[in-house]
Design a protein around this motif. Structure first.
Motif, PDB file in Angstrom:
ATOM      1  N   PRO A  77       0.828  -1.206   0.000  1.00  0.00           N
ATOM      2  CA  PRO A  77       0.000   0.000   0.000  1.00  0.00           C
ATOM      3  C   PRO A  77       0.863   1.258   0.000  1.00  0.00           C
ATOM      4  CG  PRO A  77      -0.393  -1.375   1.948  1.00  0.00           C
ATOM      5  CD  PRO A  77       0.478  -2.138   1.044  1.00  0.00           C
ATOM      6  N   ALA A  78       0.430   2.258  -0.728  1.00  0.00           N
ATOM      7  CA  ALA A  78       1.220   3.478  -0.872  1.00  0.00           C
ATOM      8  C   ALA A  78       1.490   4.111   0.485  1.00  0.00           C
ATOM      9  CB  ALA A  78       0.481   4.461  -1.781  1.00  0.00           C
ATOM     10  N   GLY A  79       2.681   4.632   0.669  1.00  0.00           N
ATOM     11  CA  GLY A  79       2.965   5.374   1.888  1.00  0.00           C
ATOM     12  C   GLY A  79       3.648   4.567   2.976  1.00  0.00           C
ATOM     13  N   THR A  80       3.613   3.223   2.900  1.00  0.00           N
ATOM     14  CA  THR A  80       4.217   2.444   3.989  1.00  0.00           C
ATOM     15  C   THR A  80       5.726   2.556   3.996  1.00  0.00           C
ATOM     16  OG1 THR A  80       3.902   0.590   2.503  1.00  0.00           O
ATOM     17  CG2 THR A  80       2.476   0.685   4.435  1.00  0.00           C
ATOM     18  N   MET A  81       6.305   2.825   2.834  1.00  0.00           N
ATOM     19  CA  MET A  81       7.757   2.822   2.735  1.00  0.00           C
ATOM     20  C   MET A  81       8.350   4.225   2.844  1.00  0.00           C
ATOM     21  SD  MET A  81       9.061  -0.121   2.398  1.00  0.00           S
ATOM     22  CE  MET A  81       7.883  -1.060   3.295  1.00  0.00           C
ATOM     23  N   ASP A  82       7.507   5.219   3.050  1.00  0.00           N
ATOM     24  CA  ASP A  82       8.011   6.588   3.033  1.00  0.00           C
ATOM     25  C   ASP A  82       8.958   6.838   4.198  1.00  0.00           C
ATOM     26  OD1 ASP A  82       6.531   6.937   0.855  1.00  0.00           O
ATOM     27  OD2 ASP A  82       4.916   8.093   1.794  1.00  0.00           O
ATOM     28  N   GLY A  83      10.055   7.449   3.881  1.00  0.00           N
ATOM     29  CA  GLY A  83      10.974   7.898   4.931  1.00  0.00           C
ATOM     30  C   GLY A  83      11.716   6.779   5.632  1.00  0.00           C
ATOM     31  N   LEU A  84      11.768   5.584   5.044  1.00  0.00           N
ATOM     32  CA  LEU A  84      12.531   4.505   5.669  1.00  0.00           C
ATOM     33  C   LEU A  84      13.847   4.338   4.934  1.00  0.00           C
ATOM     34  CD1 LEU A  84       9.792   1.804   6.308  1.00  0.00           C
ATOM     35  CD2 LEU A  84      10.674   3.547   7.839  1.00  0.00           C
ATOM     36  N   ASP A  85      14.932   4.035   5.693  1.00  0.00           N
ATOM     37  CA  ASP A  85      16.189   3.796   5.002  1.00  0.00           C
ATOM     38  C   ASP A  85      16.287   2.310   4.622  1.00  0.00           C
ATOM     39  OD1 ASP A  85      17.045   2.344   7.173  1.00  0.00           O
ATOM     40  OD2 ASP A  85      17.973   4.082   8.129  1.00  0.00           O
ATOM     41  N   THR A  86      17.352   1.969   3.911  1.00  0.00           N
ATOM     42  CA  THR A  86      17.409   0.617   3.344  1.00  0.00           C
ATOM     43  C   THR A  86      17.385  -0.461   4.423  1.00  0.00           C
ATOM     44  OG1 THR A  86      19.794   0.855   3.318  1.00  0.00           O
ATOM     45  CG2 THR A  86      18.645   1.239   1.246  1.00  0.00           C
ATOM     46  N   VAL A  89      13.822  -1.070   5.344  1.00  0.00           N
ATOM     47  CA  VAL A  89      13.120  -1.730   4.238  1.00  0.00           C
ATOM     48  C   VAL A  89      13.496  -3.207   4.209  1.00  0.00           C
ATOM     49  CG1 VAL A  89      12.921  -1.847   1.736  1.00  0.00           C
ATOM     50  CG2 VAL A  89      12.906   0.364   2.859  1.00  0.00           C
ATOM     51  N   ASP A  90      14.802  -3.490   4.389  1.00  0.00           N
ATOM     52  CA  ASP A  90      15.240  -4.884   4.405  1.00  0.00           C
ATOM     53  C   ASP A  90      14.561  -5.656   5.523  1.00  0.00           C
ATOM     54  OD1 ASP A  90      16.833  -4.629   2.272  1.00  0.00           O
ATOM     55  OD2 ASP A  90      18.722  -4.431   3.373  1.00  0.00           O
ATOM     56  N   LEU A  91      14.395  -4.979   6.666  1.00  0.00           N
ATOM     57  CA  LEU A  91      13.785  -5.622   7.820  1.00  0.00           C
ATOM     58  C   LEU A  91      12.347  -6.019   7.508  1.00  0.00           C
ATOM     59  CD1 LEU A  91      15.386  -5.979  10.357  1.00  0.00           C
ATOM     60  CD2 LEU A  91      13.978  -4.230  11.434  1.00  0.00           C
ATOM     61  N   ALA A  94      12.335  -8.890   5.185  1.00  0.00           N
ATOM     62  CA  ALA A  94      12.658 -10.134   5.874  1.00  0.00           C
ATOM     63  C   ALA A  94      11.448 -10.641   6.648  1.00  0.00           C
ATOM     64  CB  ALA A  94      13.835  -9.917   6.816  1.00  0.00           C
ATOM     65  N   GLU A  95      10.700  -9.721   7.241  1.00  0.00           N
ATOM     66  CA  GLU A  95       9.520 -10.136   8.006  1.00  0.00           C
ATOM     67  C   GLU A  95       8.493 -10.766   7.075  1.00  0.00           C
ATOM     68  OE1 GLU A  95       7.776  -7.019  10.296  1.00  0.00           O
ATOM     69  OE2 GLU A  95       6.239  -8.341  11.115  1.00  0.00           O
ATOM     70  N   ILE A  96       8.249 -10.088   5.935  1.00  0.00           N
ATOM     71  CA  ILE A  96       7.296 -10.630   4.961  1.00  0.00           C
ATOM     72  C   ILE A  96       7.735 -12.013   4.517  1.00  0.00           C
ATOM     73  CG2 ILE A  96       6.404 -10.327   2.618  1.00  0.00           C
ATOM     74  CD1 ILE A  96       6.533  -7.325   3.073  1.00  0.00           C
ATOM     75  N   ARG A  97       9.052 -12.150   4.311  1.00  0.00           N
ATOM     76  CA  ARG A  97       9.564 -13.432   3.845  1.00  0.00           C
ATOM     77  C   ARG A  97       9.345 -14.511   4.897  1.00  0.00           C
ATOM     78  NH1 ARG A  97      15.306 -12.419   2.289  1.00  0.00           N
ATOM     79  NH2 ARG A  97      14.620 -10.808   0.861  1.00  0.00           N
ATOM     80  N   SER A  98       9.604 -14.162   6.160  1.00  0.00           N
ATOM     81  CA  SER A  98       9.458 -15.194   7.179  1.00  0.00           C
ATOM     82  C   SER A  98       7.987 -15.539   7.378  1.00  0.00           C
ATOM     83  CB  SER A  98      10.116 -14.760   8.488  1.00  0.00           C
ATOM     84  OG  SER A  98       9.287 -13.873   9.171  1.00  0.00           O
ATOM     85  N   ILE A  99       7.073 -14.557   7.179  1.00  0.00           N
ATOM     86  CA  ILE A  99       5.645 -14.867   7.280  1.00  0.00           C
ATOM     87  C   ILE A  99       5.254 -15.836   6.171  1.00  0.00           C
ATOM     88  CG2 ILE A  99       3.307 -13.933   7.106  1.00  0.00           C
ATOM     89  CD1 ILE A  99       4.411 -11.338   8.288  1.00  0.00           C
ATOM     90  N   SER A 100       5.744 -15.568   4.947  1.00  0.00           N
ATOM     91  CA  SER A 100       5.372 -16.457   3.848  1.00  0.00           C
ATOM     92  C   SER A 100       6.020 -17.818   4.014  1.00  0.00           C
ATOM     93  CB  SER A 100       5.741 -15.836   2.508  1.00  0.00           C
ATOM     94  OG  SER A 100       7.104 -16.057   2.259  1.00  0.00           O
ATOM     95  N   GLY A 101       7.080 -17.879   4.796  1.00  0.00           N
ATOM     96  CA  GLY A 101       7.687 -19.173   5.091  1.00  0.00           C
ATOM     97  C   GLY A 101       6.977 -19.893   6.220  1.00  0.00           C
ATOM     98  N   ASP A 417      25.731  -7.801  10.807  1.00  0.00           N
ATOM     99  CA  ASP A 417      24.856  -7.264   9.775  1.00  0.00           C
ATOM    100  C   ASP A 417      25.235  -5.834   9.469  1.00  0.00           C
ATOM    101  OD1 ASP A 417      23.285  -9.284   8.929  1.00  0.00           O
ATOM    102  OD2 ASP A 417      21.939  -9.135  10.648  1.00  0.00           O
ATOM    103  N   THR A 418      25.306  -5.560   8.174  1.00  0.00           N
ATOM    104  CA  THR A 418      25.740  -4.236   7.778  1.00  0.00           C
ATOM    105  C   THR A 418      24.851  -3.772   6.640  1.00  0.00           C
ATOM    106  OG1 THR A 418      27.365  -5.473   6.542  1.00  0.00           O
ATOM    107  CG2 THR A 418      28.161  -4.213   8.399  1.00  0.00           C
ATOM    108  N   SER A 419      24.615  -2.497   6.582  1.00  0.00           N
ATOM    109  CA  SER A 419      23.891  -1.986   5.431  1.00  0.00           C
ATOM    110  C   SER A 419      24.873  -1.154   4.624  1.00  0.00           C
ATOM    111  CB  SER A 419      22.703  -1.141   5.864  1.00  0.00           C
ATOM    112  OG  SER A 419      23.159  -0.042   6.599  1.00  0.00           O
ATOM    113  N   PHE A 420      24.558  -1.015   3.343  1.00  0.00           N
ATOM    114  CA  PHE A 420      25.557  -0.454   2.455  1.00  0.00           C
ATOM    115  C   PHE A 420      25.537   1.071   2.361  1.00  0.00           C
ATOM    116  CE2 PHE A 420      25.856  -4.784   1.088  1.00  0.00           C
ATOM    117  CZ  PHE A 420      27.178  -4.909   0.784  1.00  0.00           C
TER     118      PHE A 420
END
Lengths: 458, 430
Positions: A77-86, A89-91, A94-101, A417-420
């Motif tokens: 949905p629009a707006g959920t990603m606003d103002g988040l750094d990478t 977003v990765d987090l 990862a959560e979505i991925r673990s839910i689908s798993g 864990d490192t972000s680029f």
């Protein structure tokens, strides 16, 4: 599903091989004279299928993950990603991925559940289309290859062309690797230099990469001058070379000229063992034995010694380099023509005089080249210093103090864990770039010396 | 013979030579002595290295266990609640029975008694009860590991003369231990868990299974990539490549790659494989690919040397019989060079097995308590496991680290022995 795709490919290519071979044999039995033996017709079908389809599958697999992720994220949905750094977003990803798993923790937001379902659907779809694509491609190529089977078809030449192509590809991998190293390092270094000016990096006297990760964290502001880091590297390298060169050189001279054959037969493989011990073992040896020994020796002399001195790391590194130096020295000494030593001995020189005044000067370029390669090894050596040297950058030349090195900083900045998009991470790449350049220059120089010298007596 | 005639001269040439001979021989003697000293120093270090590893590491190959008669109390453990149950309480009660000085109602004392046992002891008991629930209500004999401090005490690694406050075990605890020794409850057995357990926070339970399997996957991937690609590149460069700028460039490239520091390969893997391609962190698959890039130059260089050693007469004979260039190479030259190629490959893989730094950068130093089932699961490798254990503060991990190093060195020695065997058995002198 990927396994299925590979299985289909394997079966199809074997079937193609059998089919083409059978067809070619049929033509031959029909009385026509084949240009190539039927085996090559079979191989033609096999290779024609195997090579391109594997490439397609691999490209698919590499692209699948990022494409699916991007599709999931763009469907949020629009707006959920606003103002988040990478990192954030990765987090979420990862959560979505673990839910689908199937691993659901707590009560996730409904949009995350929807995204997880979307992700699962997309993955399913991707896997299915991969299998379908593989099957279709295999079928198409099989038909194409089968059509090619005629008495005149130069199957052997075609197969050899494919194999040549494969071999050329293999040799170009080495170039790809170098290009990969240079581009990845250059790219991240460029990013780093946008955050930290080049002059500060090259000439700054402070290295304090601990910067606040969140706004409310209290940490040093971060300083990225690499002078103390490279100075530490130089100190440890110097200690290593000061230990390795005399020991390696003297033992090479002894083994080459004076040792009885039996001793040589035992001593050479034993020295090789020193070269084969993994560096992580040397690192442990440094903290288990050498550092405490140096410390207690220092204490008995009334000098206070840091627990992780440059001396401990450097001397263990020196031990590691002894076989390296001695084998280069051995090569260089044995490359000196026999006539020169015989001449010296015939003039009445003792063996020591012959070695020191004739062999050694003639072998010096080779030995220097070997020593330079050892220097580049010492600079790039990682595990010993990560385990035995310090973490704090100290602007000192005293080997009894704790210093840090380029490789230590790279590893400590990147562990975990490192972000680029963090200057801390990027700093590691900038250090890696410098490390690569410095060792490259030394290596090229050393290899040139060694090669030039080898040609001199041929 | 003017020398003899002019005897008034103080010295003849021969006199000069004779006079200096002793000095010159002394010089030679010094050089030899220095050489012997140098090489002895190197061997001394080798000896200290192995001696220190063996002397600290051998203790991790035995596991201190305690024999207990356990009454599996149905009040604490019931069939319905399995696999849950107060297995630790049951064990502590059984242990307290051996220690008459302990009051079973004193909770603090009971906790101290329970701490004698390893955290894994309750799981051992649980597994037995779960496997056979008829044991509930019976008294069984079980042998479970003790916790790390007592293990250290048994192996004489705790100095009893130290002041109590500096010791890991106080006098009461040592009293328990002595009592247990007295009744012969404490035994020692071969520590198979070192190889069959995965990693653990508790030194007495930590094993190398995950690391060994992780290393196996990484090496397998490394072999599958570097062997065909390395051989392909070497054959092309040695047998087919035209002498032009491109092949020169490739050659310089390969020689340089062989000398690039390993940590740089880790940076490459982190930026390209993980950062750009989005491959999983800590996976042996990524580790194997990184190691493959490092091993390739070694394999290429060894393969080229092996191909060069095949005499040209073989090639000429095959060409003369009408074989194509590729038929010559793949039908004759490569099979003849195979022993040399395999030797070089095994040596390259042995180097890859000991390589640590690039694996650290791609995250193969995570704390993972299960063995990886596929190359895509998170895992550690043997050298990174050594690094993790060397970093652990618990004393028990010192001997574990040495033991892990001995295991790693055993693998390396085995691989090198195979290489030496191949070389001596199949290498042909033309």
């Amino acid at each position: 599903m990927t396994t299925l795709a590979f299985a289909i490919l394997l079966m199809a290519s074997l079937a193609g091989y059998a089919l083409n071979r059978r067809a070619a044999t049929g033509i031959r039995d029909g009385g026509a004279r084949l240009h190539s033996v039927s085996n090559y017709h079979g191989l033609y079908a096999l290779l024609l299928m195997l090579v391109p389809v594997i490439v397609v599958i691999l490209i698919w697999l590499v692209l699948q993950g990022p494409v699916v992720n991007a599709m999931v994220m763009s469907a949020l949905p629009a707006g959920t990603m606003d103002g988040l750094d990478t990192g954030q977003v990765d987090l979420i990803l990862a959560e979505i991925r673990s839910i689908s798993g199937g691993r659901i923790f707590g009560k996730p937001d409904p949009w995350k559940l929807a995204a997880a379902e979307h992700l699962a659907d997309l993955r399913q779809l991707a896997a299915l289309s991969l299998v379908l694509l593989t099957a279709l491609l295999c079928l198409a190529i099989m038909c194409f290859a089968r059509q090619k089977v005629t008495a005149e078809f130069r199957a052997r030449q075609a197969v050899e062309r494919i194999i040549s192509g494969l071999m050329i590809f293999c040799s170009v991998v080495a170039i790809f690797t170098t290009v990969g190293i240079v581009t990845s390092l250059a790219f991240e270094t460029y990013e780093f230099l946008r955050l930290v000016p080049l002059s500060e990096f090259l000439f700054g006297l402070n290295w304090e990469p601990q910067i606040p990760i969140r706004a409310d964290q209290i940490a040093a502001a971060g300083a990225f001058g690499w002078i103390p880091v490279i100075l530490g590297t130089i100190v440890i390298t110097l200690v290593a070379i000061v230990i390795a060169v005399p020991i390696g050189l003297l033992s090479a001279i002894y083994l080459f000229e004076f040792a009885p054959k039996r001793i040589r037969a035992v001593a050479k493989p034993l020295l090789e063992i020193l070269a084969g011990v993994p560096t992580v073992v040397y690192g442990f040896f440094a903290i288990l034995v050498v550092a405490p020994a140096i410390r207690s020796f220092g204490a008995s002399m009334g000098i206070s010694v840091a627990p992780n001195t440059a001396l401990a790391a450097g001397s263990v590194m020196g031990i590691m380099l002894v076989p390296f130096i001695s084998s280069f020295a051995d090569d260089a000494l044995s490359a000196v023509p026999r006539a020169m030593r015989d001449g010296a001995l015939a003039l009445g020189a003792t063996r020591a005089e012959m070695v020191l005044n004739v062999l050694f000067p003639a072998a010096i370029p080779g030995i220097v080249g070997g020593a330079l390669l050892a220097v580049s090894r010492a600079i790039g050596e990682t595990m010993i210093v990560v385990m035995a040297a310090g973490l704090m950058a100290n602007l000192t030349l005293n080997p009894l103090e704790s210093v840090t090195t380029v490789t230590v900083q790279i590893v400590t900045l990147l562990i975990g864990d490192t972000s680029f998009d963090n200057p801390k991470t990027l700093a590691a790449f900038a250090l890696g770039m410098m490390l690569f350049l410095v060792t490259l220059v030394i290596n090229i120089f050393a290899l040139r010396i060694v090669r030039k010298y080898r040609e001199a007596y041929d | 013979m003017t020398d003899i005639l002019s005897g008034s001269l103080p010295q003849t040439t021969m006199d000069k030579v004779r006079g200096s001979l002793a000095r010159r021989h002394r010089k030679q003697f010094i050089l030899q002595a220095l050489g012997i000293t140098a090489i002895s120093l190197a061997f001394l270090m080798l000896f200290i290295l192995f001696a220190s590893l063996i002397s600290t590491g051998h203790k991790a190959f035995t596991l201190t266990k305690i024999k207990l008669e356990v009454f599996i109390d149905p009040e604490e453990i019931s069939v319905e609640r399995l696999p849950r149950g107060n297995f630790d309480d049951v064990l502590a009660t059984a242990l307290a029975a051996d220690l008459p000085s302990v009051d079973p109602n004193d909770r603090a004392a009971m906790r101290a008694v329970g701490a004698i046992l390893s955290n894994g002891a309750q799981f051992d008991l649980r597994d037995r009860v779960v496997a056979d629930s008829a044991l509930i209500g019976q008294t069984i004999n079980i042998s479970v590991p003790v916790s790390d401090p007592y293990d250290q005490l048994y192996k004489n690694l705790i100095d009893r003369t130290m002041p109590e406050s500096l010791r890991r075990l106080d006098d009461t605890q040592i009293g328990y231990y002595d009592k247990l020794i007295e009744i012969g409850a404490i035994t020692s057995s071969l520590n198979t868990g070192l190889l069959t357990n995965a990693d653990s926070r508790f030194p007495e339970l930590a094993g190398l299974r995950g690391a060994i399997i992780g290393s196996f996957w990484a090496l397998l991937i490394c072999f599958l990539i570097s062997f065909p690609v390395g051989i392909g590149a070497a054959i092309y460069l040695e047998e087919f490549a035209p002498k032009n700028k491109l092949s020169d460039f490739i050659e310089v490239n390969i020689n340089n790659l062989a000398a690039v520091p390993s940590v740089v390969f880790g940076l490459l893997a982190l930026a390209v494989f993980i950062g750009w391609f989005g491959m999983p962190r800590s996976a042996p698959f990524v580790g194997g690919m990184t190691l493959a890039l490092m091993t390739m130059p070694t394999i290429i260089i060894a393969t080229r040397a092996a191909l060069k050693a095949v005499p040209p007469s073989i090639r000429e004979a095959a060409l003369g019989l009408g074989a194509s260039k590729q038929q010559v190479v793949f039908g004759h030259v490569v099979p003849l060079a195979m022993p040399g190629i395999l030797t070089g490959t095994i040596i390259g893989l042995a180097q890859a097995l000991g390589e640590t730094a690039p694996l650290l950068l791609i995250g193969m130093n995570a704390f993972i308590t299960s063995a990886p089932a596929t190359p895509f699961d998170s895992a550690t490798a043997l050298p990174t496991q050594i690094f993790i254990w060397a970093d652990s503060p618990e004393r028990g991990f010192v001997s574990r680290t040495s033991a892990a190093i001995l295991v790693l060195l055993t693998f390396l020695i085995m691989m090198n022995a195979i290489a030496i065997y191949l070389r001596s058995k199949f290498e042909r002198k033309w």
